[in-house]
Each structure stands twice: as C-alpha cells, then as structure tokens.
Design a protein around this motif. Structure first.
Motif, PDB file in Angstrom:
ATOM      1  N   SER A 106      -0.108   8.339  -5.248  1.00 28.59           N
ATOM      2  CA  SER A 106      -1.270   9.192  -4.981  1.00 28.59           C
ATOM      3  C   SER A 106      -0.806  10.638  -4.802  1.00 28.59           C
ATOM      4  CB  SER A 106      -1.999   8.715  -3.721  1.00 28.59           C
ATOM      5  OG  SER A 106      -1.158   8.859  -2.582  1.00 28.59           O
ATOM      6  N   ARG A 107      -1.757  11.543  -4.684  1.00 22.62           N
ATOM      7  CA  ARG A 107      -1.409  12.962  -4.595  1.00 22.62           C
ATOM      8  C   ARG A 107      -0.549  13.263  -3.377  1.00 22.62           C
ATOM      9  NH1 ARG A 107      -6.282  17.102  -5.124  1.00 22.62           N
ATOM     10  NH2 ARG A 107      -6.981  15.881  -3.325  1.00 22.62           N
ATOM     11  N   ASP A 108      -0.801  12.564  -2.266  1.00 21.82           N
ATOM     12  CA  ASP A 108      -0.039  12.812  -1.044  1.00 21.82           C
ATOM     13  C   ASP A 108       0.990  11.715  -0.764  1.00 21.82           C
ATOM     14  OD1 ASP A 108      -1.880  10.865  -0.530  1.00 21.82           O
ATOM     15  OD2 ASP A 108      -2.623  11.716   1.352  1.00 21.82           O
ATOM     16  N   ALA A 122       6.382   2.305  -9.362  1.00 18.62           N
ATOM     17  CA  ALA A 122       5.222   2.078  -8.505  1.00 18.62           C
ATOM     18  C   ALA A 122       4.188   1.266  -9.268  1.00 18.62           C
ATOM     19  CB  ALA A 122       4.618   3.411  -8.074  1.00 18.62           C
ATOM     20  N   GLY A 123       3.589   0.279  -8.591  1.00 16.47           N
ATOM     21  CA  GLY A 123       2.576  -0.557  -9.215  1.00 16.47           C
ATOM     22  C   GLY A 123       1.175  -0.136  -8.785  1.00 16.47           C
ATOM     23  N   ASN A 124       0.221  -1.022  -8.955  1.00 14.75           N
ATOM     24  CA  ASN A 124      -1.158  -0.671  -8.623  1.00 14.75           C
ATOM     25  C   ASN A 124      -1.417  -0.650  -7.114  1.00 14.75           C
ATOM     26  OD1 ASN A 124      -0.926  -3.676  -9.172  1.00 14.75           O
ATOM     27  ND2 ASN A 124      -2.930  -3.644  -8.190  1.00 14.75           N
ATOM     28  N   ARG A 144       0.884  -1.183   0.000  1.00 17.34           N
ATOM     29  CA  ARG A 144       0.000   0.000   0.000  1.00 17.34           C
ATOM     30  C   ARG A 144       0.912   1.220   0.000  1.00 17.34           C
ATOM     31  NH1 ARG A 144       3.046   0.570   4.154  1.00 17.34           N
ATOM     32  NH2 ARG A 144       2.619  -0.704   5.990  1.00 17.34           N
ATOM     33  N   GLN A 145       0.337   2.406   0.192  1.00 21.27           N
ATOM     34  CA  GLN A 145       1.144   3.619   0.188  1.00 21.27           C
ATOM     35  C   GLN A 145       2.264   3.495   1.230  1.00 21.27           C
ATOM     36  OE1 GLN A 145       0.704   6.464  -1.916  1.00 21.27           O
ATOM     37  NE2 GLN A 145      -0.522   4.895  -2.936  1.00 21.27           N
ATOM     38  N   PRO A 146       3.519   3.620   0.809  1.00 20.13           N
ATOM     39  CA  PRO A 146       4.622   3.448   1.768  1.00 20.13           C
ATOM     40  C   PRO A 146       4.692   4.608   2.759  1.00 20.13           C
ATOM     41  CG  PRO A 146       5.455   4.189  -0.356  1.00 20.13           C
ATOM     42  CD  PRO A 146       4.003   3.894  -0.564  1.00 20.13           C
ATOM     43  N   LEU A 147       5.028   4.249   3.986  1.00 20.00           N
ATOM     44  CA  LEU A 147       5.291   5.262   5.004  1.00 20.00           C
ATOM     45  C   LEU A 147       6.681   5.841   4.779  1.00 20.00           C
ATOM     46  CD1 LEU A 147       3.986   3.291   8.129  1.00 20.00           C
ATOM     47  CD2 LEU A 147       2.716   4.923   6.696  1.00 20.00           C
TER      48      LEU A 147
END
Length: 353
Positions: A90-92, A83-85, A57-60
C-alpha cells in the motif's frame, strides 16, 4: 542446487478467532516459520522462495525486523520474496522503505522483473501486488530471458480476482520451475515444473489436510520436487455415522476415541450422518467440549418409518403432511429437512385434525 519453496505463511493471522486455542494458533504460525529457518541453518539450502502473503496483512515495522533478523541467520541462503494480495504494498506500507539484508531479494516492482543469483546460474522472476485484487492475467505472457541457466518464476494468484492463471500458458512459458502461492492447499500443477506450496500452517477450518512446503533439487539438469509436511497440526473432518442405537453418551465416547486416535492437537469439524433414533436428543455443545472442535454439523436423519406413520395417521394433519412429501418421489436435501423437522414437531405436539 537445492531450494525450499514457501507460500502463504500469513504471519499475524489469528485462526479461529474466539476459540480457546486461537491465541496459541497465532503464535504457532510464527513458530513454524522459525522452525523452517532453523532447519535451513542446520541443513542449508541454496535458495528460499516465498511466493507471497508472508504476512496476513500490512506488516508492522517490528515484524519486518523480526523476519529480517531470521533471514540474517541463514546468510548462505539467498531469499527471494514478493508481496501477495494480503500483504500488498500500500502507499504507506513499510515495504516501501524497508532495507533488507544482503542475502534477501524483495521483488518490489508491480511489473515482472528478474535477477540473476550471484552464486548460481539461476534467474529468478517476480513482482508484487499493489492492490488487494488483480484481475489481469499478468503471468500469461511471462517467459524467461534467452540466457543459459535455470529460470524460476515466483507467482501468486490462481482465481478470477487474484491474477488468473492458465496452466497451459505456464506449461508453455519455458520456466524450469514456477513457485506458486495463494491457493492454501498444496497441489502440483505441472509435475516438477509448477506447484502451489500451500499455506505453511493451515489458516482456517477449510484448510484441511497436510500443510508444509515444497523442496526442490537440481538433478541431471532438471528440477525435482517433493512436498514436505511441516505444520504442527491440521484441520480434519470427523464424520460420525449414527444408527438407531446411538445415544448422546455413546456418541461422545466415539468422538473422544477418534480424537485420541487422530491426535488431540488437531482441530476438527464433526459431521453427523446416518439414521438416528427419532427420540435421540442431540446436544452439539457437549461434543464441542471434547476437544478442538470448531463446529458440529448434523446431517443425520431420524429413522422414521414413513409408510407406517402415513398409514397410522391417515386422515390427520400428520398423515396429510407425510403424504404431501411422499407424493414428490425422491427428495432433495432441503425437502428432506422440511419433512423430518416438520414431522418431528408435529409428532411432539401430537397435532391432529
């Protein structure tokens, strides 16, 4: 020239959430990735390709820093990633502003771009996902630039919602190697030319079989690849064939024996097949306690002698019930379940007209 091709590492995933081994699996995904990097330190490769979904998921920010540190420990290896799906930009996303080590190339653009390796006559192409789903075939018209050298494409996709791929288009594109990601089971799409590395570690119970990475070498001007199993354990299907003499205890002993032979660290889906005694009371939860077992699927059938039962209960509700199904000829799975489960209930209650 030698390289390693990884994909779908899924750092941060928690496989089999709720199972006793789930937390351990989360840590193992990181551990196996670290083992890959440690192996490169010991036996260096020129290039490391990561074809998407390094993270689940979105990496920290702290996770990016950990990964970047690991890359810094292999300074002589050039790292290329996208980056994959799952870890799309993302914007942030911290991907937007993160500063990678000098030996790392992150394909940040949503459009296909290329870079030339500073040490080798190698051109690497890639893009990143900016959405969870991309339904356009972005790689269908991809082709290498007209420059002498080795041309390698990083690509992530392969189904209708995640950049559909055409094997024919990829084969005709002219790349020397296409490092594919997204499909978790390793597979060769085009021999020595295009391959899915598969998930480094299996992520869920459907990721059966060996997992690891692809290793490639340049031999006489051509890429040669081989799959390297590397995961610390695997998901396996354990098919147990029952017969009329099978008891709950004998089945438990047989399952324990199979798990001991195949490896206690592996994770199993137990599938029961065959014809069992009608009076055998199966207790799946007892089987689950014998090892790392995600579920027990009962595909076995009680060994009823249907013609004999039909004759014995002729003129009763049970006889009519059996006769209804016998008149249908060959039964599909749903009809079989209706017949055997219903018959068992009728026999246990002794229903008659």
């Amino acid at each position: 020239m030698r390289f390693i091709h990884l994909a779908d590492v899924h750092l941060g995933a928690v496989p089999d959430r709720g199972c006793p081994w789930s937390k351990e699996r989360e840590e193992e995904i990181w551990s196996t990735f670290r083992r890959v990097i440690a192996g490169i330190r010991k036996d260096p490769v020129d290039l490391l390709f990561i074809s998407g979904d390094l993270f689940h998921r979105q990496p920290l920010m702290r996770e990016l820093k950990e990964v970047n540190y690991l890359f810094s420990t292999i300074p002589d290896t050039r790292v290329y990633l996208m980056a994959g799906n799952h870890d799309f930009i993302s914007r942030d996303s911290f991907y937007n502003t993160f500063e990678w080590n000098s030996n790392v190339v992150f394909f940040k653009s949503r459009e296909l771009t290329w870079v030339k390796d500073p040490k080798l006559d190698v051109y690497v192409y890639g893009l990143s996902y900016y959405d969870r789903e991309i339904k356009e075939g972005l790689y269908d018209k991809a082709s290498p630039i007209q420059e002498e050298g080795i041309h390698i494409l990083l690509a992530h996709g392969g189904d209708e919602k995640h950049i559909p791929l055409s094997a024919a288009s990829l084969a005709a594109a002219g790349f020397d190697y296409i490092a594919l990601g997204h499909i978790h089971k390793p597979q060769i799409l085009i021999r020595d030319q295009a391959a899915f590395a598969g998930a480094l570690e299996p992520i869920d119970r459907n990721d059966t079989g060996d997992h690891g990475y692809m290793e490639g070498r340049l031999v006489n001007g051509r890429i040669r690849t081989e799959f390297v199993p590397f995961a610390c354990r695997s998901y396996q299907q354990l098919v147990m064939t029952l017969h009329e003499e099978t008891t709950q205890i004998s089945l438990e002993e047989a399952v324990k024996s199979q798990i001991f032979r195949r490896g206690g660290r592996n994770i199993y889906r137990v599938i029961l097949q065959g014809m069992r005694s009608p009076d055998l009371l199966l207790i799946p939860e007892k089987l689950k306690n014998l090892g790392n077992i995600t579920d027990v699927i009962d595909e076995s059938w009680p060994a009823y002698n249907l013609p004999e039962l039909y004759k014995r209960y002729s003129g009763t509700l049970i006889g009519d019930y059996i006769g209804y199904f016998l008149s249908k000829g060959e039964l599909d799975t749903v009809q079989k379940k209706a017949l055997y489960y219903g018959l068992q209930a009728l026999l246990e209650t002794g229903s008659r007209r």
